[in-house]
Design a protein around this motif. Structure first.
Motif, PDB file in Angstrom:
ATOM      1  N   HIS A  11      21.274  -6.088  18.859  1.00 29.68           N
ATOM      2  CA  HIS A  11      22.140  -7.517  18.792  1.00 29.68           C
ATOM      3  C   HIS A  11      22.741  -8.437  19.781  1.00 29.68           C
ATOM      4  O   HIS A  11      22.178  -7.303  20.996  1.00 29.68           O
ATOM      5  CB  HIS A  11      23.368  -7.099  17.829  1.00 29.68           C
ATOM      6  CG  HIS A  11      23.124  -6.195  16.910  1.00 29.68           C
ATOM      7  ND1 HIS A  11      22.905  -7.042  15.062  1.00 29.68           N
ATOM      8  CD2 HIS A  11      22.706  -4.974  16.393  1.00 29.68           C
ATOM      9  CE1 HIS A  11      22.895  -6.060  14.158  1.00 29.68           C
ATOM     10  NE2 HIS A  11      22.752  -4.472  15.258  1.00 29.68           N
ATOM     11  N   VAL A  12      21.334  -9.846  20.091  1.00 29.40           N
ATOM     12  CA  VAL A  12      22.251 -10.207  21.125  1.00 29.40           C
ATOM     13  C   VAL A  12      22.896 -11.660  20.984  1.00 29.40           C
ATOM     14  O   VAL A  12      22.654 -12.376  19.573  1.00 29.40           O
ATOM     15  CB  VAL A  12      20.542 -10.938  21.208  1.00 29.40           C
ATOM     16  CG1 VAL A  12      20.231 -11.593  22.935  1.00 29.40           C
ATOM     17  CG2 VAL A  12      19.930  -9.444  21.560  1.00 29.40           C
ATOM     18  N   ILE A  13      23.524 -11.515  21.593  1.00 28.99           N
ATOM     19  CA  ILE A  13      24.042 -13.124  21.217  1.00 28.99           C
ATOM     20  C   ILE A  13      24.043 -13.889  22.737  1.00 28.99           C
ATOM     21  O   ILE A  13      23.813 -13.299  24.315  1.00 28.99           O
ATOM     22  CB  ILE A  13      25.187 -13.041  21.101  1.00 28.99           C
ATOM     23  CG1 ILE A  13      26.503 -12.303  21.803  1.00 28.99           C
ATOM     24  CG2 ILE A  13      25.856 -12.498  19.554  1.00 28.99           C
ATOM     25  CD1 ILE A  13      28.601 -12.284  21.388  1.00 28.99           C
ATOM     26  N   SER A  14      24.677 -15.106  22.408  1.00 32.11           N
ATOM     27  CA  SER A  14      24.500 -16.112  23.806  1.00 32.11           C
ATOM     28  C   SER A  14      24.991 -16.584  24.464  1.00 32.11           C
ATOM     29  O   SER A  14      26.051 -16.775  23.336  1.00 32.11           O
ATOM     30  CB  SER A  14      23.032 -16.235  24.550  1.00 32.11           C
ATOM     31  OG  SER A  14      22.771 -16.774  26.418  1.00 32.11           O
ATOM     32  N   ASP A  15      25.798 -17.699  25.756  1.00 37.40           N
ATOM     33  CA  ASP A  15      26.055 -18.986  25.353  1.00 37.40           C
ATOM     34  C   ASP A  15      27.786 -18.190  25.098  1.00 37.40           C
ATOM     35  O   ASP A  15      27.606 -19.404  24.792  1.00 37.40           O
ATOM     36  CB  ASP A  15      25.312 -19.995  25.450  1.00 37.40           C
ATOM     37  CG  ASP A  15      24.077 -20.127  26.274  1.00 37.40           C
ATOM     38  OD1 ASP A  15      24.369 -20.832  27.652  1.00 37.40           O
ATOM     39  OD2 ASP A  15      23.621 -19.322  26.872  1.00 37.40           O
ATOM     40  N   ILE A  16      28.558 -17.642  26.011  1.00 39.14           N
ATOM     41  CA  ILE A  16      29.968 -17.650  25.255  1.00 39.14           C
ATOM     42  C   ILE A  16      30.898 -18.488  25.409  1.00 39.14           C
ATOM     43  O   ILE A  16      31.646 -18.744  25.142  1.00 39.14           O
ATOM     44  CB  ILE A  16      30.487 -16.312  25.218  1.00 39.14           C
ATOM     45  CG1 ILE A  16      29.775 -15.107  23.803  1.00 39.14           C
ATOM     46  CG2 ILE A  16      31.757 -15.855  24.367  1.00 39.14           C
ATOM     47  CD1 ILE A  16      29.790 -13.793  25.027  1.00 39.14           C
ATOM     48  N   HIS A  17      30.891 -18.513  26.831  1.00 37.73           N
ATOM     49  CA  HIS A  17      31.111 -19.586  27.918  1.00 37.73           C
ATOM     50  C   HIS A  17      33.049 -19.439  27.884  1.00 37.73           C
ATOM     51  O   HIS A  17      33.812 -20.309  28.384  1.00 37.73           O
ATOM     52  CB  HIS A  17      31.386 -21.097  27.392  1.00 37.73           C
ATOM     53  CG  HIS A  17      29.986 -21.650  28.071  1.00 37.73           C
ATOM     54  ND1 HIS A  17      29.505 -21.928  29.236  1.00 37.73           N
ATOM     55  CD2 HIS A  17      28.115 -21.244  27.525  1.00 37.73           C
ATOM     56  CE1 HIS A  17      27.844 -22.132  29.475  1.00 37.73           C
ATOM     57  NE2 HIS A  17      27.846 -21.986  28.000  1.00 37.73           N
ATOM     58  N   MET A  18      33.688 -17.987  28.140  1.00 34.38           N
ATOM     59  CA  MET A  18      34.978 -17.714  28.471  1.00 34.38           C
ATOM     60  C   MET A  18      35.445 -18.214  29.559  1.00 34.38           C
ATOM     61  O   MET A  18      34.835 -17.934  30.850  1.00 34.38           O
ATOM     62  CB  MET A  18      35.201 -16.511  28.203  1.00 34.38           C
ATOM     63  CG  MET A  18      34.938 -15.594  27.031  1.00 34.38           C
ATOM     64  SD  MET A  18      35.614 -14.046  26.751  1.00 34.38           S
ATOM     65  CE  MET A  18      33.757 -13.322  27.279  1.00 34.38           C
ATOM     66  N   GLY A  19      36.221 -19.517  29.434  1.00 35.15           N
ATOM     67  CA  GLY A  19      37.057 -19.806  31.076  1.00 35.15           C
ATOM     68  C   GLY A  19      37.348 -20.858  30.348  1.00 35.15           C
ATOM     69  O   GLY A  19      37.337 -21.599  29.296  1.00 35.15           O
ATOM     70  N   GLY A  20      37.638 -21.832  31.394  1.00 35.60           N
ATOM     71  CA  GLY A  20      39.205 -22.903  31.835  1.00 35.60           C
ATOM     72  C   GLY A  20      40.483 -22.524  32.075  1.00 35.60           C
ATOM     73  O   GLY A  20      40.966 -22.171  30.496  1.00 35.60           O
TER      74      GLY A  20
END
Length: 495
Positions: A11-20
């Motif tokens: 299973h593949v996911i991408s570009d979660i962008h945890m930050g800020g």
């Protein structure tokens, strides 16, 4: 025996962008859904070996307040802060539970917003957060941070996952330079900021977008990393026009990776930046034809005079701090653009800029063979049956023929969708403009136009597993709280 790890499901996911480090700089919304989805993946195929691939941009250190373009000595502190942030903690708890389960493997692939993940110190921090001192759990965590992507087999089919920025001249990672930084850290040495020259995409975020984002929190949801989209930035914040010469150099930068020197055992010798020819970049390209035409239409000068001034501006764009010299007075390129924009109502200027950005738009067509598809598939050999990318934030599912398939697993951040009806004319765009110019993310989250939510409820995932004698690849949307089966958008079967 395969040369690559074999799984019963991937299973593949991408570009979660945890930050800020400020909530209004965070672009990931469905954190609880993501935690629920991770738990759902963990429960699949109980007797088999299941892999969860985080296919790049897991973190977003560019959304953190840092003194430079890359966190070096501060890398562990920055990533630790992100993992402990109350907004993201449930995701890390879910990942820890995932690696605690038998026959579950978690793979981190580097992107262009989380390059610090290549540092051994950061990898040890992540493993400590997810597995503590448990060697069994640690063995279920893998990192791919040298630009090689990740290859495995599922039901006899070969699967290749890569973030996708490897073919993007805006956002290419210089992996050998990253390795040198890692060597410096291990050797107790620092990095002179002058030694690290960022890629064009990082410069755009740090030098332009983050400043605009102080007021317009949604700006990076547009991914304005194309030439015409610079017009959107200039319209929103005319002061950005003063940076127009820098913007040209950003747009014009191309990666010349074929000329990089391979010094694998060296911690010295960062490659100097090459000069880039920006002569092919025009003002019309930067602002877009609709906005440029609006400027011409509103000016009091005749069109020939405007064209002459555009030519003067263009001639000076490649030179930092260039001056456009006219008989009466010198004008900087930035001031010239501000003056031209003052004759166009701001809402109309933004509508025109967005029309240019969305010209011939196939953004949300998951069958569109975009540049990332073309470049990645051209670089991947015929032995790969399933290719999975991310990076663009735009999901794709394409049958390449010959039993080979391509997926882009999209993103988990907010996505804004501008329809033709919204951009039709100044009146139809006015309510959209009012929401955008307010700038607050919570207002954007609540906004609806024509009965349709402005923010798309689209969190994407790709799965590949054997079924009925074949191997099935699916692009799906994770819905609700993430604990149920995802909604299938497109599937392909390799016999």
């Amino acid at each position: 025996m395969s040369d690559f790890p074999a799984y019963d499901e991937i299973h593949v996911i991408s570009d979660i962008h945890m930050g800020g480090n400020r909530p209004n700089f965070q672009i990931l919304k469905e954190t609880k859904r993501l935690a629920g989805y991770i738990g759902w993946v963990s429960q699949q195929c109980p007797a088999g070996h299941v892999a969860l691939v985080l296919n790049g941009d897991v973190f977003d250190t560019l959304a953190e307040e840092l003194p430079g373009y890359i966190a070096v000595e501060q890398a562990v502190t920055v990533v630790d802060r992100i993992m402990k942030d109350a907004s993201f903690a449930c995701i890390w708890d879910a990942l820890a539970a995932f690696v605690a389960a038998e026959r579950r493997t978690l793979i981190f692939i580097i992107g262009n917003h989380d390059i610090e993940m290549s540092f051994p110190t950061v990898q040890r921090l992540i493993m400590s957060r997810l597995a503590g001192d448990d060697l069994g759990k640690r063995a279920r965590i893998e990192f791919s941070t040298i630009g090689a992507g990740y290859t495995c087999t599922v039901g006899g089919a070969r699967v290749y996952c890569t973030h996708g920025n490897e073919v993007d001249a805006w956002n290419y990672n210089r992996y050998e330079d990253l390795a040198k930084v890692g060597r410096r850290l291990n050797a107790g040495r620092s990095l002179d900021p002058k030694e690290w020259y960022p890629n064009a995409g990082t410069r755009m975020v740090k030098e332009v977008m983050n400043e605009v984002k102080e007021k317009y929190k949604w700006i990076d949801l547009l991914k304005p990393e194309t030439q015409a989209a610079v017009g959107t930035l200039v319209v929103l914040d005319p002061s950005q026009a003063k940076k127009i010469t820098n913007l040209v150099s950003i747009v014009g930068e191309k990666v010349r990776d074929g000329k990089e020197v391979n010094q694998r055992l060296s911690a010295e010798g960062f490659q100097p930046r090459e000069q880039v020819d920006t002569s092919s970049v025009t003002v019309n390209q930067l602002l877009g034809p609709h906005l440029s035409e609006g400027i011409r239409g509103q000016t009091q000068q005749d069109s020939q005079s405007v064209d002459e001034m555009l030519a003067l501006a263009e001639a000076n764009l490649g030179r930092p701090n260039a001056q456009i010299v006219e008989p009466e007075a010198p004008l900087g390129a930035g001031q010239y653009l501000i003056d031209r924009l003052t004759g166009v109502p701001k809402d109309e200027a933004l509508r025109r800029a967005l029309k240019d950005w969305l010209a011939d738009d196939k953004t949300f067509d998951h069958t569109d063979r975009d540049d990332t598809f073309k470049d990645v598939t051209a670089a991947v050999g015929p032995s790969i049956d399933f290719i999975v990318t991310g990076h663009t934030h735009l999901e794709r599912a394409i049958d390449m023929g010959g039993g080979r398939f391509y997926f882009n697993c999209g993103t988990w951040i907010r996505l804004l969708r501008f329809t033709d009806a919204m951009l039709k004319d100044q009146n139809s765009f006015k309510p959209v403009y009012d929401v955008l110019i307010d700038g607050r993310m919570e207002l954007i989250d609540e906004a609806k136009f024509g009965g349709q939510s402005f923010v798309m409820n689209q969190t994407s995932a790709v799965s590949i597993k054997p079924e009925n004698g074949g191997v099935v690849g699916r692009l799906s949307h994770v819905i609700g709280d993430g604990t149920g089966a995802p909604q299938v958008i497109q599937q392909f079967v390799r016999k």
